[in-house]
Design an enzyme around this catalytic site. Structure first.
Site, short mmCIF file in Angstrom:
data_model
loop_
_atom_site.label_atom_id
_atom_site.label_comp_id
_atom_site.label_asym_id
_atom_site.label_seq_id
_atom_site.Cartn_x
_atom_site.Cartn_y
_atom_site.Cartn_z
N HIS A 154 1.01 -1.27 -0.41
CA HIS A 154 0.00 0.15 0.20
C HIS A 154 0.69 1.14 0.13
CE1 HIS A 154 -3.17 2.41 2.08
NE2 HIS A 154 -3.66 2.51 0.80
N ASN A 207 -5.96 3.86 6.61
CA ASN A 207 -7.10 4.34 6.19
C ASN A 207 -8.50 3.80 7.70
OD1 ASN A 207 -7.20 5.66 4.04
ND2 ASN A 207 -6.67 3.51 3.10
N GLU A 232 3.20 0.35 3.79
CA GLU A 232 2.00 0.01 4.31
C GLU A 232 2.12 -1.68 3.73
OE1 GLU A 232 -2.31 0.90 4.41
OE2 GLU A 232 -2.01 0.95 7.56
P1 NAD Z 1 -7.74 5.46 -9.84
O1 NAD Z 1 -9.40 5.50 -10.07
O2 NAD Z 1 -7.23 7.20 -10.06
O3 NAD Z 1 -7.49 5.13 -11.09
C1 NAD Z 1 -7.85 3.34 -11.23
C2 NAD Z 1 -7.36 3.56 -12.36
O4 NAD Z 1 -7.93 1.77 -12.83
C3 NAD Z 1 -7.68 3.53 -14.27
O5 NAD Z 1 -6.98 3.94 -15.11
C4 NAD Z 1 -8.85 2.32 -14.54
O6 NAD Z 1 -9.64 2.45 -15.94
C5 NAD Z 1 -7.87 1.21 -14.38
N1 NAD Z 1 -8.20 -0.01 -14.47
C6 NAD Z 1 -10.28 -0.69 -13.62
N2 NAD Z 1 -9.98 -1.19 -14.16
C7 NAD Z 1 -8.72 -2.46 -14.61
C8 NAD Z 1 -8.47 -3.60 -15.08
N3 NAD Z 1 -9.24 -4.66 -15.09
N4 NAD Z 1 -7.52 -3.27 -15.83
C9 NAD Z 1 -6.64 -2.41 -15.90
N5 NAD Z 1 -6.58 -1.57 -15.22
C10 NAD Z 1 -8.03 -1.34 -14.96
O7 NAD Z 1 -8.01 4.51 -9.40
P2 NAD Z 1 -6.63 5.30 -7.81
O8 NAD Z 1 -6.49 5.98 -6.66
O9 NAD Z 1 -5.11 5.53 -8.42
O10 NAD Z 1 -6.15 4.13 -6.88
C11 NAD Z 1 -5.75 2.69 -7.21
C12 NAD Z 1 -5.49 1.74 -5.86
O11 NAD Z 1 -4.85 2.29 -5.07
C13 NAD Z 1 -7.34 1.48 -5.32
O12 NAD Z 1 -7.68 0.50 -5.11
C14 NAD Z 1 -6.82 2.29 -4.41
O13 NAD Z 1 -8.10 1.66 -3.09
C15 NAD Z 1 -5.94 2.53 -4.47
N6 NAD Z 1 -5.02 3.32 -3.10
C16 NAD Z 1 -5.44 4.74 -4.18
C17 NAD Z 1 -4.63 5.86 -2.98
C18 NAD Z 1 -5.34 7.33 -3.17
O14 NAD Z 1 -4.46 8.34 -2.63
N7 NAD Z 1 -6.09 7.88 -4.20
C19 NAD Z 1 -3.46 5.68 -2.10
C20 NAD Z 1 -3.74 4.64 -1.82
C21 NAD Z 1 -4.64 3.97 -2.52
#
Ligand code: NAD
Length: 282
Positions: free
Chosen positions: A138, A188, A150
């Site tokens: 994470h 979180n 994490e």
């Molecule tokens: P986001 O919505 O910006 O990006 C997600 C991406 O995944 C999109 O570009 C989408 O097209 C792609 N996607 C969806 N289905 C897919 C598939 N089958 N194959 C390949 N790509 C696919 O989301 P994010 O904020 O980057 O979050 C991504 C992950 O990281 C989540 O699990 C989120 O909980 C985690 N996360 C987010 C943050 C944050 O601050 N945003 C921090 C830590 C962890």
């Protein structure tokens, strides 16, 4: 290990690919959204440019790192990966399907890591035939800047996998912290109730977003206020995490603020959509 595939090239995926490529890994960035990958490569280039200007990366290191990044709209390149980091949309069904596919396509020895913010690593691992090799990795946003990773141990995750991922995180210049699998992990579980409470304060007219963030910055010494942080994380991501906390822990203290639902329904997702609790012009 030297070959990684990053699945999902959104807010987190592009930062994760950036950091792996910077530290010498052959990196494949995968996303299904049409046209996204070109924009993401441009973002990564801009972020490297910033590091060059600051003097933390040389122009040669930037060029070498950019040359190490390949892109794909299918999962096929994971066949060459030793480590896969999944950073796709925070929806259980999306991740479960990806892990079933990764299990089929990645080499048997590969480690499959998820960057999920809240979904159970044990449940994700159960989608595969290799639960001992499934782990949470994470990263924090923005990935090139934030030092924490994490490392989440699912019920079946092996000591070997945890040990290897800890070493990878250190080699990326990060500080790994091991935690057990529980809804929201530590980060979180502690952060989201604060963000949610700040949103309730906006909804009930207790104060403006700016006033709430200023109280937390100047009064509690937080570098960023909770609402600006929610905009950075993405309000849709915050809602998804709160849904998991609420459902899995079964306690109404995690009930997402109705205003959060309304803003997500309206497409006000924070920085990535140009508007959340604040307006973003770039
Ligand atoms: P986001 O919505 O910006 O990006 C997600 C991406 O995944 C999109 O570009 C989408 O097209 C792609 N996607 C969806 N289905 C897919 C598939 N089958 N194959 C390949 N790509 C696919 O989301 P994010 O904020 O980057 O979050 C991504 C992950 O990281 C989540 O699990 C989120 O909980 C985690 N996360 C987010 C943050 C944050 O601050 N945003 C921090 C830590 C962890």
């Amino acid at each position: 290990m030297s070959r990684v595939a990053v699945v999902g090239a959104g807010t987190m995926g592009n930062g994760i690919a950036h950091v792996f490529a910077q530290h010498g890994w052959e990196t494949t960035l995968i996303d299904v959204a049409p046209g996204l990958l070109e924009r993401v490569l441009a973002t990564i280039r801009t972020n490297f440019e910033r590091q060059v200007k600051k003097g933390t990366v040389t122009a040669e290191q930037r060029d070498a790192a950019l040359a190490r990044i390949r892109t794909s709209t299918t999962l096929d390149p994971v066949a060459h990966a030793e480590l896969v980091v999944e950073a796709a949309t925070e929806q259980p069904d999306v991740k479960f399907k990806i892990f079933r596919d990764l299990d089929r396509l990645a080499p048997p020895a590969a480690i499959l890591a998820s960057n999920t913010s809240s979904i159970s690593i044990t449940t994700i691992a159960a989608q595969t035939q290799r639960p001992p090799q499934v782990v949470g990795m994470h990263f924090m946003n923005p990935v090139p800047v934030m030092p924490l990773v994490e490392v989440i141990r699912g019920l079946e995750t092996s000591d070997k996998t945890v040990g290897e991922v800890v070493e990878v995180a250190k080699a990326l210049g990060k500080t790994p912290v091991e935690v057990n699998d529980a809804p929201g992990f530590v980060s979180n579980r502690v952060l989201m109730p604060m963000i949610n409470e700040a949103i309730f304060c906006v909804m009930e007219g207790v104060a403006t977003p700016d006033a709430i963030d200023t109280v937390m910055k100047l009064g509690m010494n937080h570098p960023v206020g909770p609402l600006a942080l929610a905009d950075l994380i993405g309000l849709d991501v915050c809602l998804a995490i709160l849904e998991v906390l609420h459902h899995d822990l079964g306690d109404d203290k995690y009930r997402p603020a109705p205003l959060l639902r309304t803003m997500v329904a309206a497409g006000r997702l924070g920085r990535k959509s140009g508007r959340g609790f604040y307006v973003y012009r770039d």
